[in-house]
Design a protein around this motif. Structure first.
Motif, short mmCIF file in Angstrom:
data_model
loop_
_atom_site.label_atom_id
_atom_site.label_comp_id
_atom_site.label_asym_id
_atom_site.label_seq_id
_atom_site.Cartn_x
_atom_site.Cartn_y
_atom_site.Cartn_z
N VAL A 11 0.86 -1.18 0.00
CA VAL A 11 0.00 0.00 0.00
C VAL A 11 0.90 1.23 0.00
O VAL A 11 1.89 1.28 0.72
CB VAL A 11 -0.94 0.03 1.23
N LEU A 12 0.54 2.22 -0.82
CA LEU A 12 1.31 3.47 -0.90
C LEU A 12 0.46 4.63 -0.41
O LEU A 12 -0.72 4.74 -0.78
CB LEU A 12 1.75 3.74 -2.34
N VAL A 13 1.07 5.51 0.39
CA VAL A 13 0.37 6.69 0.89
C VAL A 13 1.25 7.91 0.67
O VAL A 13 2.31 8.05 1.28
CB VAL A 13 0.02 6.57 2.39
N ASP A 14 0.82 8.79 -0.24
CA ASP A 14 1.58 10.00 -0.58
C ASP A 14 0.62 11.02 -1.14
O ASP A 14 -0.26 10.67 -1.94
CB ASP A 14 2.68 9.67 -1.60
N ASP A 21 0.76 7.88 -8.65
CA ASP A 21 0.33 7.16 -9.86
C ASP A 21 1.52 6.54 -10.59
O ASP A 21 1.42 5.44 -11.13
CB ASP A 21 -0.42 8.10 -10.80
N SER A 22 2.65 7.25 -10.60
CA SER A 22 3.85 6.73 -11.27
C SER A 22 4.37 5.48 -10.57
O SER A 22 4.74 4.50 -11.23
CB SER A 22 4.95 7.80 -11.30
N LEU A 23 4.38 5.51 -9.24
CA LEU A 23 4.84 4.36 -8.48
C LEU A 23 3.90 3.16 -8.68
O LEU A 23 4.36 2.03 -8.88
CB LEU A 23 4.96 4.70 -6.99
N VAL A 24 2.61 3.42 -8.60
CA VAL A 24 1.63 2.34 -8.79
C VAL A 24 1.82 1.71 -10.17
O VAL A 24 1.85 0.48 -10.31
CB VAL A 24 0.19 2.87 -8.64
N SER A 25 1.97 2.55 -11.20
CA SER A 25 2.15 2.05 -12.56
C SER A 25 3.42 1.21 -12.68
O SER A 25 3.40 0.14 -13.31
CB SER A 25 2.21 3.23 -13.53
N ARG A 26 4.50 1.68 -12.06
CA ARG A 26 5.77 0.96 -12.14
C ARG A 26 5.70 -0.36 -11.38
O ARG A 26 6.20 -1.39 -11.86
CB ARG A 26 6.89 1.83 -11.58
N PHE A 27 5.10 -0.36 -10.20
CA PHE A 27 5.02 -1.58 -9.40
C PHE A 27 4.13 -2.63 -10.07
O PHE A 27 4.36 -3.83 -9.91
CB PHE A 27 4.48 -1.28 -8.00
N GLN A 28 3.13 -2.18 -10.79
CA GLN A 28 2.23 -3.12 -11.45
C GLN A 28 2.95 -3.92 -12.53
O GLN A 28 2.48 -4.99 -12.93
CB GLN A 28 1.03 -2.37 -12.05
N VAL A 36 -2.05 -3.23 -3.55
CA VAL A 36 -3.42 -3.52 -3.12
C VAL A 36 -4.21 -2.25 -2.83
O VAL A 36 -5.41 -2.31 -2.53
CB VAL A 36 -3.44 -4.44 -1.88
N GLY A 37 -3.55 -1.09 -2.93
CA GLY A 37 -4.27 0.16 -2.72
C GLY A 37 -3.33 1.33 -2.54
O GLY A 37 -2.13 1.16 -2.28
N SER A 38 -3.87 2.54 -2.67
CA SER A 38 -3.09 3.76 -2.46
C SER A 38 -4.02 4.83 -1.92
O SER A 38 -5.24 4.77 -2.08
CB SER A 38 -2.44 4.23 -3.76
N ALA A 39 -3.42 5.82 -1.23
CA ALA A 39 -4.20 6.90 -0.65
C ALA A 39 -3.37 8.18 -0.66
O ALA A 39 -2.14 8.13 -0.68
CB ALA A 39 -4.63 6.55 0.78
N THR A 40 -4.07 9.32 -0.63
CA THR A 40 -3.38 10.60 -0.69
C THR A 40 -3.41 11.37 0.63
O THR A 40 -2.95 12.50 0.70
CB THR A 40 -3.99 11.50 -1.79
N ASN A 41 -3.95 10.74 1.68
CA ASN A 41 -3.90 11.39 3.00
C ASN A 41 -3.79 10.32 4.08
O ASN A 41 -4.05 9.13 3.84
CB ASN A 41 -5.13 12.29 3.24
N ALA A 42 -3.38 10.74 5.27
CA ALA A 42 -3.07 9.80 6.35
C ALA A 42 -4.28 9.01 6.81
O ALA A 42 -4.19 7.80 7.05
CB ALA A 42 -2.46 10.56 7.52
N ASP A 43 -5.41 9.66 6.95
CA ASP A 43 -6.59 8.99 7.50
C ASP A 43 -7.14 7.92 6.56
O ASP A 43 -7.45 6.80 6.99
CB ASP A 43 -7.66 10.03 7.85
N ASP A 44 -7.25 8.25 5.26
CA ASP A 44 -7.68 7.25 4.28
C ASP A 44 -6.64 6.14 4.19
O ASP A 44 -6.99 4.95 4.03
CB ASP A 44 -7.88 7.89 2.90
N GLU A 112 16.10 8.81 -4.82
CA GLU A 112 16.59 7.48 -5.17
C GLU A 112 15.93 6.97 -6.46
O GLU A 112 14.78 7.31 -6.76
CB GLU A 112 16.26 6.49 -4.04
N PRO A 113 16.62 6.14 -7.23
CA PRO A 113 15.99 5.53 -8.41
C PRO A 113 14.92 4.53 -7.97
O PRO A 113 14.97 3.98 -6.87
CB PRO A 113 17.15 4.81 -9.12
N ILE A 114 13.97 4.28 -8.84
CA ILE A 114 12.85 3.40 -8.52
C ILE A 114 13.33 1.99 -8.16
O ILE A 114 12.74 1.31 -7.32
CB ILE A 114 11.84 3.35 -9.70
N GLU A 115 14.44 1.56 -8.77
CA GLU A 115 14.96 0.23 -8.48
C GLU A 115 15.37 0.10 -7.01
O GLU A 115 15.26 -0.99 -6.42
CB GLU A 115 16.16 -0.09 -9.39
N SER A 116 15.86 1.20 -6.42
CA SER A 116 16.24 1.18 -5.01
C SER A 116 15.03 0.96 -4.12
O SER A 116 15.09 0.25 -3.12
CB SER A 116 16.94 2.49 -4.62
#
Length: 221
Positions: A11-14, A21-28, A36-44, A112-116
């Protein structure tokens, strides 16, 4: 070929949607990782994490809503098998310290590069630590306790994660009322935190408090 049970569930939160969106696309496109999900704020983000119970969570230090380190502590206490990595632009000792307090397995810088980051996710999923090199240089490892800590301590280490968040808001020029609204707390609670912060730091002037926060890397000048 990996089965669904072998995949590292993430899960990514940023709050930066383009980065998210870039990270989600790359990880996919990575055969070992399932987003399994992403959110743009702490509470969600916290609600999503508690619902999905991922293997690894990627958290930004600065998020709208509750403080990142507050939700990190809650994740640590409620989801023992979920590992956390902080991904941030802040190379700041107290933030690294707070991440370690919350039992995070990693602290990476956004340069850092995405590979890291992918490598760090795999390490964290195995229970291993992962840090950017410039972060690693600020740490010492205690073999007896099997954990890292910051080499040099500052007065900020006496503050709680919530007090750090209050301090950051005050240093950015927000009023007590504005801080209370931002953190979903009462003005009385913020006033109490402010009093304790100033006493612990030995600073009793708002201007000096702001200067101190900038020097410590809590906020930008």
């Amino acid at each position: 070929m990996l089965t669904s049970t072998d995949l590292i569930r993430v899960v990514l939160v940023d709050d930066h949607k383009i980065l998210l969106d870039s990270l989600v696309s790359r990880f996919q496109r990575n055969p070992d990782i399932e987003v399994v999900g992403s959110a743009t704020n702490a509470d969600d983000g916290l609600a999503l994490i508690l619902e999905t119970e991922p293997d690894v969570v990627i958290l930004d230090v600065e998020l709208p809503g509750s403080a990142s380190f507050d939700i990190a502590e809650e994740i640590s206490s409620r989801l023992k098998n979920t590992k956390m990595i902080f991904l941030t632009g802040y190379l700041t000792d107290i933030f690294i310290e707070l991440a370690l307090r919350a039992n995070a397995k990693g602290y990476l810088l956004k340069g850092e590069p995405i590979e890291s980051l992918i490598h760090a996710i795999k390490k964290a999923s195995r229970g291993e630590y992962c840090f950017s090199q410039s972060v690693q240089e600020r740490l010492v490892f205690d073999q007896d306790k099997n954990r890292y800590s910051i080499q040099s301590k500052s007065m900020l280490t006496s503050l709680t994660s919530r007090q750090i968040e209050v301090l950051r808001h005050l240093a950015n020029g927000m009023s007590v009322k504005e801080v209370a609204r931002s953190m979903f707390l009462s003005e009385k609670s913020i006033d109490s935190h402010k009093y304790r912060i100033m006493n612990k730091l030995g600073i009793h002037d708002r201007v000096e408090l702001a200067r101190y926060s900038i020097r410590e890397g809590l906020t930008l000048p």
